[in-house]
Design an enzyme around this catalytic site. Structure first.
Site, PDB file in Angstrom:
ATOM      1  N   LYS A   1      14.469  -0.874  -0.331  1.00 45.56           N
ATOM      2  CA  LYS A   1      13.561  -0.190  -0.163  1.00 45.56           C
ATOM      3  C   LYS A   1      13.764   1.250  -0.614  1.00 45.56           C
ATOM      4  O   LYS A   1      14.393   1.389  -0.762  1.00 45.56           O
ATOM      5  CB  LYS A   1      13.664  -0.462   0.884  1.00 45.56           C
ATOM      6  CG  LYS A   1      11.802   0.119   1.805  1.00 45.56           C
ATOM      7  CD  LYS A   1      10.959  -0.150   0.912  1.00 45.56           C
ATOM      8  CE  LYS A   1       9.449   0.891   1.169  1.00 45.56           C
ATOM      9  NZ  LYS A   1       8.518   0.841   0.223  1.00 45.56           N
TER      10      LYS A   1
ATOM     11  N   ASN B   1      -0.995  -3.815  -2.772  1.00 38.82           N
ATOM     12  CA  ASN B   1      -0.661  -3.013  -1.747  1.00 38.82           C
ATOM     13  C   ASN B   1      -0.255  -1.676  -1.735  1.00 38.82           C
ATOM     14  O   ASN B   1      -0.440  -0.761  -3.369  1.00 38.82           O
ATOM     15  CB  ASN B   1       0.957  -3.357  -1.862  1.00 38.82           C
ATOM     16  CG  ASN B   1       2.302  -2.968  -2.607  1.00 38.82           C
ATOM     17  OD1 ASN B   1       2.720  -1.244  -2.031  1.00 38.82           O
ATOM     18  ND2 ASN B   1       2.582  -2.209  -3.193  1.00 38.82           N
TER      19      ASN B   1
ATOM     20  N   CYS C   1       5.782   4.886  -8.173  1.00 39.40           N
ATOM     21  CA  CYS C   1       4.922   4.720  -7.860  1.00 39.40           C
ATOM     22  C   CYS C   1       3.525   4.553  -7.599  1.00 39.40           C
ATOM     23  O   CYS C   1       3.186   5.827  -7.206  1.00 39.40           O
ATOM     24  CB  CYS C   1       6.072   5.012  -6.562  1.00 39.40           C
ATOM     25  SG  CYS C   1       4.964   4.619  -4.675  1.00 39.40           S
TER      26      CYS C   1
ATOM     27  N   GLY D   1       2.485 -10.214  -8.282  1.00 31.90           N
ATOM     28  CA  GLY D   1       2.328 -10.898  -7.967  1.00 31.90           C
ATOM     29  C   GLY D   1       2.439 -11.871  -9.555  1.00 31.90           C
ATOM     30  O   GLY D   1       1.865 -11.212 -10.617  1.00 31.90           O
TER      31      GLY D   1
END
Lengths: 314, 257
Positions: free
Chosen positions: A56, A80, A140, A227
């Site tokens: 993480k 997310n 990010c 995904g």
């Protein structure tokens, strides 16, 4: 030349790959942010069966992350907006690393920061630890400062990579954002800055709106898509980057099976990362290892490295 | 903990859009604690990429029972399963309710679909628990007799008065607390109800545990998406609903998310 002999279960397959001098027993790694610091999944899989694990994302100071809801389901994927929640580098080194440092797999720490100095400082702290490699997250989409702002301009990518390299005694992987016009420009800038490897793709910025409440599902309004929905974009970007740089690539984005992983390797990835798919099946990372091995045996290929960049473009 | 392939022993619609499922799993049945949950693959990974977290209602022999409301495509597909079908289930997951002999007068409060995990909890107290169940109306009333069979007393409350008393489920609870009854409160239900119960627990200085709900990813504590805000000596901190909860002490959570 690929071996064209008929494969069978007795074929001995060499699954080892090498990235920046670090040997991986197979090309399957976990993707940062989906695997915690390793311990959660150890109830479901034997982590030593993986080539590596990416932990993480870490920052200098602890981060609380974004308000919930932080996840929304979308067709063949999720959005997310965790926002880099983590205990900070010091607590990680003290509380988390001891439990995983002896695992028989490559340990990759993932780092983020608000400033170049932050990144350098974390890289320095990790340089004397049992971590094997460092992945620098300049992509990010879920934090206001830092993160993606470093990853979308070639000049800043070049600069931050060069600066962090000076403070980093471990091989440095730069994780690329897909939220750019031309990812090959960014990849070249990271390579020129001294990146030892590149990983791609991070999540694609997306949004979901609840039409009944007229509000975005994520408290942060927008978040990162991952995904199977992103897989074709990721494969395309790996292929483009593989043609633009010489450093090894770690490909990721929607990998659910060994076949998916093979596709990334054919596009030019030396290794692959499994992420969101593990939410569907916590055993998925190991199944991908087995799936690659089965593909190689079925095709009579005895070295996984033969797949790297072996796509035959039309 | 563990991935289980479980055969569906029975599956029935017990009220409109409320499905009651019993699966066979020796492992889950012998390990589950009240308040823990299952993380279930509903199938169709295009439209339901994620598993669905559903709390365990009851366990007996090698059977595990869970009840859910059909809310979207995932639960819709789950409700369409048949007896004999195999479900891919992670569980039992999370931290359940703290059950102890030290509690002589447990008060159990459930609202709507939040009542389901409370049946196995009530069973643990050997008919000592007083149970308060709130429903929208009589069409949503389920499991009244099952709760009565395992509890000291059951109060039914509905929004429109079509079953039980009209009003809020906290009203009969307040009566009992006013009379000095209750040494622990357990609650599961909509957030406004949980906030009201938390306030009552503070006012009457009674211990209280709340079962929370949040959108989940992995369900095992790795992905950090199902957070809830907690507070400890003034410091606010996000905890994981899936792994630190779903049951929390009421003075730990702010319910301000």
């Amino acid at each position: 030349m690929l071996a064209v002999i008929e494969g069978n279960d007795k074929t001995v397959v060499d699954m080892k790959v090498n990235i920046a001098g670090v040997e991986f027993k197979n090309p399957v790694i976990t993707a940062s942010g989906t695997f915690g610091f390793g311990k959660e999944f150890s109830q479901y899989i034997d982590i030593s069966k993986l080539g590596g694990i990416t932990l993480k994302g870490l920052t200098l100071a602890p981060r609380e992350g974004n308000k919930p809801p932080r996840i929304a389901e979308t067709p063949a994927g999720i959005l997310n907006s965790v926002g880099l929640q983590n205990p900070g580098i010091e607590d990680f080194l003290k509380d988390e690393l001891p439990a995983i440092k002896n695992l028989d797999t490559v340990l990759i720490a993932n780092i983020s920061g608000n400033t170049i100095e932050d990144y350098c400082s974390i890289a320095e702290k990790l340089s004397d630890s049992d971590i094997d490699m460092i992945e620098m997250n300049i992509s990010c989409p879920n934090v206001k400062s830092g993160g993606i702002v470093f990853g979308t301009q070639p000049e800043t990518v070049n600069k931050i990579t060069g600066e962090v390299k000076k403070h980093c005694k471990k091989p440095l992987i730069v994780k690329l954002s897909p939220n750019v016009t031309d990812i090959t420009e960014i990849a070249r800038a990271a390579e020129a800055g001294g990146a030892d490897a590149l990983s791609l793709i991070n999540t694609i910025l997306g949004m979901k709106i609840d039409i009944h409440t007229k509000r975005p599902v994520l408290a942060n309004n927008v978040g990162g898509l991952s995904g199977p929905a992103v897989k074709p974009v990721a494969v395309r970007m790996v292929w483009q980057v593989a043609n633009a740089v010489k450093v090894p690539l770690i490909g990721m984005g929607g990998i659910m099976t060994g076949e998916d992983a093979v596709e990334f390797m054919l596009a030019g990835a030396t290794a692959v990362a499994v992420g969101t798919g593990m939410f569907k099946d916590p055993e998925m990372s190991v199944k991908v290892v087995n799936g690659i091995e089965k593909y190689l045996k079925d095709k009579g290929i005895n070295d996984v490295k033969e797949l790297i960049g072996a796509v035959i473009p039309n | 903990m563990g991935k289980n392939l479980c055969k569906i022993y029975s599956i029935d619609e017990i009220a409109a859009n409320i499905t009651d499922v019993v699966i066979e799993s020796e492992f889950i049945a012998s390990n589950a604690k009240p308040g823990q949950f299952l993380h279930i693959d509903c199938g169709d990974e295009i439209n339901n990429f994620l598993r669905r977290p559903i709390s365990i209602c009851d366990v007996y022999d090698n059977k595990v029972r869970f009840i859910f409301e059909v809310k979207g495509n995932g639960t819709n597909r789950l409700a369409a399963k048949k007896r004999g079908d195999i479900l891919d289930v992670l569980g039992p997951l999370g931290n359940g309710f703290t059950v102890s002999d030290e509690y002589k007068q447990p008060m159990i409060v459930g609202g709507g679909i939040g009542i389901f995990p409370l049946l196995n909890l009530a069973k643990q107290f050997d008919k000592k628990a007083e149970v308060f169940l709130g429903f929208r109306n009589k069409d949503r009333l389920v499991m009244e007799n099952e709760f009565k069979a395992v509890s000291k007393d059951v109060s039914i409350v509905s929004d429109d008065g079509s079953c039980g008393i009209k009003g809020l489920v906290t009203e009969p609870l307040i009566n009992r607390l006013e009379n000095g009854v209750g040494d622990i409160i357990y609650a599961c239900g909509p957030t406004p109800m949980l906030r009201a119960v938390k306030t009552l627990a503070e006012k009457y200085k009674v211990k209280c545990q709340l079962s929370l709900e949040q959108r989940m990813g992995c369900g095992i504590g790795a992905c950090l998406v199902c957070s809830c805000q907690t507070v400890f000596t003034g410091t606010k901190k996000y905890k994981k609903v899936c792994a630190d909860g779903p049951v929390f002490w009421s003075d730990e959570v702010t319910l301000n998310d």
